[in-house]
Design an enzyme around this catalytic site. Structure first.
Site, PDB file in Angstrom:
ATOM      1  N   CYS A   1     110.391  17.144  38.934  1.00  0.00           N
ATOM      2  CA  CYS A   1     110.179  16.133  37.895  1.00  0.00           C
ATOM      3  C   CYS A   1     108.680  15.850  37.824  1.00  0.00           C
ATOM      4  CB  CYS A   1     110.973  14.884  38.298  1.00  0.00           C
ATOM      5  SG  CYS A   1     110.742  13.508  37.192  1.00  0.00           S
TER       6      CYS A   1
ATOM      7  N   CYS B   1     111.226  -0.455  33.453  1.00  0.00           N
ATOM      8  CA  CYS B   1     110.540   0.690  34.069  1.00  0.00           C
ATOM      9  C   CYS B   1     109.239   0.223  34.710  1.00  0.00           C
ATOM     10  CB  CYS B   1     110.272   1.742  32.985  1.00  0.00           C
ATOM     11  SG  CYS B   1     109.263   3.115  33.521  1.00  0.00           S
TER      12      CYS B   1
ATOM     13  N   CYS C   1     101.927   4.547  31.508  1.00  0.00           N
ATOM     14  CA  CYS C   1     102.627   4.757  30.239  1.00  0.00           C
ATOM     15  C   CYS C   1     102.332   3.580  29.330  1.00  0.00           C
ATOM     16  CB  CYS C   1     104.128   4.878  30.487  1.00  0.00           C
ATOM     17  SG  CYS C   1     105.058   5.265  28.984  1.00  0.00           S
TER      18      CYS C   1
ATOM     19  N   CYS D   1     114.087   7.336  39.377  1.00  0.00           N
ATOM     20  CA  CYS D   1     113.712   7.114  37.975  1.00  0.00           C
ATOM     21  C   CYS D   1     113.088   5.750  37.770  1.00  0.00           C
ATOM     22  CB  CYS D   1     114.936   7.140  37.069  1.00  0.00           C
ATOM     23  SG  CYS D   1     115.719   8.710  36.959  1.00  0.00           S
TER      24      CYS D   1
ATOM     25  N   CYS E   1     108.433  -0.194  28.493  1.00  0.00           N
ATOM     26  CA  CYS E   1     109.863  -0.510  28.636  1.00  0.00           C
ATOM     27  C   CYS E   1     110.033  -1.494  29.799  1.00  0.00           C
ATOM     28  CB  CYS E   1     110.676   0.754  28.888  1.00  0.00           C
ATOM     29  SG  CYS E   1     110.457   1.977  27.580  1.00  0.00           S
TER      30      CYS E   1
ATOM     31  N   GLU F   1     102.250  11.158  40.508  1.00  0.00           N
ATOM     32  CA  GLU F   1     103.311  11.581  41.408  1.00  0.00           C
ATOM     33  C   GLU F   1     104.243  12.572  40.716  1.00  0.00           C
ATOM     34  OE1 GLU F   1     103.714   7.620  44.138  1.00  0.00           O
ATOM     35  OE2 GLU F   1     104.785   7.563  42.257  1.00  0.00           O
TER      36      GLU F   1
HETATM   37  N1  SAH Z   1     109.030   8.412  29.088  1.00  0.00           N
HETATM   38  C1  SAH Z   1     110.146   9.267  29.058  1.00  0.00           C
HETATM   39  C2  SAH Z   1     110.330  10.062  30.326  1.00  0.00           C
HETATM   40  C3  SAH Z   1     110.090   9.356  31.629  1.00  0.00           C
HETATM   41  S1  SAH Z   1     111.220   8.068  32.052  1.00  0.00           S
HETATM   42  C4  SAH Z   1     111.399   8.506  28.715  1.00  0.00           C
HETATM   43  O1  SAH Z   1     111.376   7.285  28.699  1.00  0.00           O
HETATM   44  O2  SAH Z   1     112.384   9.160  28.401  1.00  0.00           O
HETATM   45  C5  SAH Z   1     112.629   8.987  32.610  1.00  0.00           C
HETATM   46  C6  SAH Z   1     113.935   8.232  32.558  1.00  0.00           C
HETATM   47  O3  SAH Z   1     113.970   7.194  33.540  1.00  0.00           O
HETATM   48  C7  SAH Z   1     114.215   7.568  31.224  1.00  0.00           C
HETATM   49  O4  SAH Z   1     115.481   7.956  30.739  1.00  0.00           O
HETATM   50  C8  SAH Z   1     114.188   6.098  31.550  1.00  0.00           C
HETATM   51  O5  SAH Z   1     115.041   5.374  30.687  1.00  0.00           O
HETATM   52  C9  SAH Z   1     114.635   6.081  32.998  1.00  0.00           C
HETATM   53  N2  SAH Z   1     114.234   4.873  33.745  1.00  0.00           N
HETATM   54  C10 SAH Z   1     113.096   4.179  33.614  1.00  0.00           C
HETATM   55  N3  SAH Z   1     113.075   3.131  34.472  1.00  0.00           N
HETATM   56  C11 SAH Z   1     114.240   3.169  35.166  1.00  0.00           C
HETATM   57  C12 SAH Z   1     114.795   2.362  36.219  1.00  0.00           C
HETATM   58  N4  SAH Z   1     114.150   1.337  36.721  1.00  0.00           N
HETATM   59  N5  SAH Z   1     116.021   2.718  36.696  1.00  0.00           N
HETATM   60  C13 SAH Z   1     116.673   3.791  36.213  1.00  0.00           C
HETATM   61  N6  SAH Z   1     116.187   4.590  35.239  1.00  0.00           N
HETATM   62  C14 SAH Z   1     114.980   4.285  34.712  1.00  0.00           C
HETATM   63 FE1  SF4 Z   2     107.277   4.982  29.573  1.00  0.00          FE
HETATM   64 FE2  SF4 Z   2     108.995   4.205  31.428  1.00  0.00          FE
HETATM   65 FE3  SF4 Z   2     109.527   3.735  28.873  1.00  0.00          FE
HETATM   66 FE4  SF4 Z   2     109.630   6.262  29.809  1.00  0.00          FE
HETATM   67  S1  SF4 Z   2     110.950   4.561  30.407  1.00  0.00           S
HETATM   68  S2  SF4 Z   2     108.652   5.539  27.906  1.00  0.00           S
HETATM   69  S3  SF4 Z   2     107.979   6.181  31.330  1.00  0.00           S
HETATM   70  S4  SF4 Z   2     107.812   2.879  30.013  1.00  0.00           S
END
Ligand code: SAH
Ligand code: SF4
Length: 351
Positions: A104, A118, A111, A335, A115, A91
């Site tokens: 974006c 996420c 991934c 995000c 995290c 996406e």
């Molecule tokens: N993997 C990279 C880029 C993709 S994630 C990274 O982690 O930076 C992009 C952003 O979305 C990151 O700053 C992450 O911390 C944030 N993010 C992930 N899950 C989220 C959620 N459930 N609510 C708000 N922000 C989130």
């Molecule tokens: Fe991967 Fe989501 Fe962590 Fe970004 S925030 S590194 S997309 S698991």
């Protein structure tokens, strides 16, 4: 075997054109069609001879992604669903904001970083995207917005995946994104967001790429950060901050630190105090992103007041802090809510 033209090293394409008896300037014409005019097919490249267009179509693909879905939220945020040749789906999210039109994009299907806050991370990893698939997201959406008389203004690598975990393909796509023969974006308008993979960040600093760097910080002590982001066990906060201190940041540029605000977890006064200490001597701005909840997630979204209070607390300490509302929540485009899918039934490819 047919190859994706965006994945061919330029010298190889040049050599192929020479073999076809074409003059060297054809390369630039083809790049112009592929990246700036975003032609739908080789046949649309009307200043090339019919013979050359046919030969190109026989030898190469112009796209390896195809759009299979599009959803628009009330605020205009649009989520594009693309399918790759092997049936994997990714996406990309288009975010209109006054004069800006930001795209974006994803760099991986899923991934590996896991995290906890996420959804992409919770659903696991399928594969890396290729440079051509990364660039296709931009060219296909660019074509869609160009038909409405507009153009993309910014590209952020903040979709699915960790860009620096797919280093080679991501960097080579970035080079095309910011080159004048490629998509021609200014490096100021391209942002790479990373979870903080230190060796790759060091390597990136020597590429001379100069795009804006965003780092997902999300916590101010190792215990909390490791509980949220397993990668912190390998690359703890103090090492991450010293990597940023050593990073050759161009004059007048600053890092962005992304900070997902999780209710009751990382927005106390103590956090503000520790954050101020962590970033001492660094040129940074902080983007607070209120957590976007998803089914089964153990965290809660903070109230608006809590986020504003944390922002005020940071600002009092002289830290430039912004609140970044994720857009397109109702279509799961916000995000952290992107997810990989794959074609459910193997079938005939339509392209
Ligand atoms: N993997 C990279 C880029 C993709 S994630 C990274 O982690 O930076 C992009 C952003 O979305 C990151 O700053 C992450 O911390 C944030 N993010 C992930 N899950 C989220 C959620 N459930 N609510 C708000 N922000 C989130
Ligand atoms: Fe991967 Fe989501 Fe962590 Fe970004 S925030 S590194 S997309 S698991």
């Amino acid at each position: 075997m047919k190859r994706h033209i965006k994945e061919l090293p330029l010298e190889e394409l040049q050599a192929w054109l020479e073999k076809e008896g074409e003059p060297p300037y054809r390369l630039k014409q083809i790049q112009g069609w592929a990246y700036r005019k975003c032609a739908p097919s080789f046949y649309a490249m009307t200043n090339l001879s019919k013979g050359l267009r046919e030969a190109l179509d026989d030898a190469f693909y112009l796209y390896s992604l195809v759009e299979v879905g599009r959803e628009m939220a009330l605020d205009g945020t649009t989520k594009f669903l693309f399918e790759a040749r092997d049936g994997e789906r990714v996406e990309s999210v288009l975010i209109p904001d006054r004069q800006r039109l930001t795209l974006c994009i994803s760099t991986q299907v899923g991934c590996r970083m896991g995290c906890r806050f996420c959804l992409t991370g919770q659903e696991g990893f399928r594969r890396n995207l290729t440079r051509g698939e990364i660039l296709d997201q931009v060219t296909l959406v660019r074509r869609a917005v160009m038909t409405q008389g507009r153009d993309l203004t910014n590209v952020v690598l903040m979709g699915m995946g960790e860009p620096l975990d797919n280093y080679t393909e991501t960097i080579s796509a970035l080079k095309v994104l910011i080159s004048t023969e490629g998509l021609g974006f200014s490096h100021r308008r391209v942002t790479l967001s990373t979870v903080g993979l230190i060796p790759q960040m060091r390597r990136l600093s020597s590429e001379g790429l100069d795009v804006t760097m965003a780092v997902s910080l999300n916590a101010t002590d190792n215990e909390t950060r490791s509980a949220l982001m397993p990668i912190n066990l390998l690359y703890p906060l103090e090492d991450l901050m010293s990597t940023l201190r050593e990073y050759p940041l161009p004059p007048r540029k600053r890092f962005t630190l992304e900070y997902v605000v999780l209710k009751g977890i990382n927005h106390r006064k103590d956090d503000a105090v520790r954050l101020a200490k962590l970033i001492q001597g660094l040129r940074v701005k902080i983007n607070l992103i209120p957590f976007n909840p998803f089914q089964g997630s153990p965290f809660q979204r903070p109230s608006e007041r809590e986020v504003l209070e944390f922002q005020a607390c940071l600002r009092q300490r002289g830290i430039s802090t912004f609140i970044r509302e994720s857009r397109g929540y109702e279509i799961s485009a916000a995000c952290g809510l992107l997810r990989w899918r794959s074609r459910s039934k193997p079938g005939l490819m339509r392209f």
